[in-house]
Scaffold this active site. Sequence first.
Site, PDB file in Angstrom:
ATOM      1  N   CYS A  73      50.345 -55.940 -78.677  1.00  0.00           N
ATOM      2  CA  CYS A  73      49.486 -57.424 -78.592  1.00  0.00           C
ATOM      3  C   CYS A  73      48.227 -57.080 -77.839  1.00  0.00           C
ATOM      4  O   CYS A  73      47.691 -56.423 -76.918  1.00  0.00           O
ATOM      5  CB  CYS A  73      50.441 -58.220 -77.024  1.00  0.00           C
ATOM      6  SG  CYS A  73      49.206 -59.482 -76.442  1.00  0.00           S
ATOM      7  N   CYS A  76      46.655 -58.672 -74.506  1.00  0.00           N
ATOM      8  CA  CYS A  76      47.442 -57.910 -73.587  1.00  0.00           C
ATOM      9  C   CYS A  76      46.392 -56.834 -73.150  1.00  0.00           C
ATOM     10  O   CYS A  76      46.386 -56.344 -71.929  1.00  0.00           O
ATOM     11  CB  CYS A  76      48.955 -57.239 -73.901  1.00  0.00           C
ATOM     12  SG  CYS A  76      49.947 -58.652 -74.387  1.00  0.00           S
TER      13      CYS A  76
END
Length: 306
Positions: A73, A76
């Site tokens: 991700c 993230c």
Amino acid sequence: MSGAVDLSALKERAAAPPPQAPTPPGDGAAAPAASGGTGLTPVIDVTEATFEAEVLVRSQQVPVVVDLWATWCEPCKQLSPLLEKLAHEAGGTWVLAKVDVDANPRIAQAFGVQSVPTVVAIAGGQPLADFQGAQPEPQLRQWLAAVQQATAGKLSGPPAGDGAEDEPEPEDPRFVAAEAALDEGDLSAAEAEFQKILDEEPANAEAQGAIRQVRFLARVQSVDPGAVAAADAAPNDIDAQLQAADVELYSQAPDAAFARLIGVVARSAGDDKTRVRTRLLELFELFDPAEPVVMTARRKLAAALY
């Protein structure tokens, strides 16, 4: 956490489990090291095994901000370091719990995560606020301030400390006796010891939870490992359905166990309905009542009853 009744601590001490029953994950959470003067580590990595201790229990002291992330991700990679920075700045007034959703899918399922990053604030064992996606620092600070304001005076606060190791609390000799019985695999003796505690303190939550689990373990150990197949072949056999539900729950499949008994409740009447409903409520008590798997099953049970 959804989908897990943690019997591992008891089961490891008890006699051999039923053949073919998978072993649930352990709960070997390590005690966090002290940080600053609060006795809390501001940033921790959490797994399914440590979720209860590091998130649900810890959130009785201070808010716990759960960062649900994944290695693939990209957002993230922006959000997580920023949250870590703010957690260290906070000095233990709130704790950041980092959860890799790929390695811990049941935690992600419990929160109903649809995308990452997802951030959830937990206080007093309950979700308080959440958001999805990366956020700039000013918005994060504002969100965290709102979380702390909402929980001010409602939690016990971080443990006091001056950087030195805290003195361990003395063990309750009554629980020592019960655990000694478990170490010997004597579930009957363990139940008797926990019952002694409840005779003295009927509201002792630790003893209540322990005796429920001991009784469940004692019952499930006598169940034929082929109980699920036998119950599927005899849907009107109440005893078979109850035994199969025990095996499913022990095998970490509470959804299946609850669905089985709710189905029996829906198609039964009279004493059979009452008996199965009573057993189902007993199984619910092995879980935190706020767990999604229990809340969902309670709703389905209510629909089956009325």
